[in-house]
Design an enzyme around this catalytic site. Structure first.
Site, PDB file in Angstrom:
ATOM      1  N   LYS A   9       0.829  -1.204   0.000  1.00 49.46           N
ATOM      2  CA  LYS A   9       0.000   0.000   0.000  1.00 49.46           C
ATOM      3  C   LYS A   9       0.865   1.256   0.000  1.00 49.46           C
ATOM      4  CE  LYS A   9      -2.737   2.854   3.016  1.00 49.46           C
ATOM      5  NZ  LYS A   9      -3.115   3.092   4.410  1.00 49.46           N
ATOM      6  N   ASP A  65      -6.700   0.258   0.868  1.00 53.10           N
ATOM      7  CA  ASP A  65      -6.762   0.339   2.318  1.00 53.10           C
ATOM      8  C   ASP A  65      -8.117  -0.196   2.779  1.00 53.10           C
ATOM      9  OD1 ASP A  65      -8.580   2.302   1.657  1.00 53.10           O
ATOM     10  OD2 ASP A  65      -7.613   3.887   2.819  1.00 53.10           O
TER      11      ASP A  65
END
Length: 232
Positions: free
Chosen positions: A143, A161
């Protein structure tokens, strides 16, 4: 994501076998994109940064923390340590006071100190624009790499996320719980040139309308085609 584009790419990604998309996902995807473009035409990261280094640090700090808390802490942190060279001279206990109000601050202080040293040792103090190099930094992951590469270097990426994953499942775009697999599904459904926008717009919608516990389905412009209206 595989391959490289203009010298800014992602490697180390063994593409998993594409799972079957939810029924109707390919029909809903353009509807979702149109709705998000109308709602959030200027969607961008809410983390405040001026340089790739500041974005990297802010993204590491944002894990299990709000952007608001990160943005409150980083001005003083960046005044003290404006770049990797400066932060590489700091010990974790030097960094801790600046980020004490952010969750997991002790572990994050250790990661930032180590991260800065590796940037100096391996990359001359600059944030690399290669996926594997960012992932190799302490406190970073897939991420973080996607956020940094897309926002600092313009590489098309979707950082999954909790908000992005939740909305992807609620909107019937993916059935996956693993963020990497959600990322693959979204890549299959949306144009590459809209990946970065999609990521930011989904986050905004997840924060403002489609909350985890009490989604405001009655106020959502996507309620007419959302397969899970009213389902938390």
């Amino acid at each position: 994501m595989t391959g490289q584009t203009g010298g800014t790419g992602q490697t180390g990604w063994k593409k998993k076998s594409a799972a079957r998309l939810p029924p109707g996902a390919r029909v809903r995807a353009p509807q979702v994109l149109t709705a998000l473009e109308g709602l959030y035409p200027d969607a961008r990261t809410e983390l405040e940064f001026r340089t790739p280094f500041e974005l990297l640090v802010a993204t590491v700090l944002s894990a299990q923390a709000t952007d608001v808390s990160v943005n409150a802490a980083t001005p003083a942190l960046f005044d003290a340590y404006p770049d990797a060279h400066a932060m590489s001279q700091a010990e974790p206990e030097d960094i801790e006071p600046f980020i004490r109000r952010i969750g997991l601050y002790r572990a994050k202080a250790r990661n930032l100190a180590a991260l800065a040293r590796l940037l100096v040792e391996r990359h001359g103090g600059e944030v690399p624009n290669e996926f594997d190099a960012v992932v190799a930094l302490p406190g970073a992951g897939r991420k973080t790499a996607n956020v940094v590469l897309s926002n600092a270097f313009g590489y098309p990426a979707i950082a999954v996320d909790t908000h992005v994953g939740r909305l992807a499942r609620r909107l019937g775009l993916s059935t996956q719980s693993n963020p990497d697999r959600v990322e693959v599904d979204l890549q299959r459904l949306f144009p590459r040139e809209r990946w970065v926008f999609l990521h930011h717009a989904l986050i905004l919608h997840g924060r403002r309308v489609c909350a985890a516990r009490r989604p405001e389905c009655g106020a959502c412009v996507m309620a007419s085609f959302c397969p899970k209206v009213g389902v938390a």
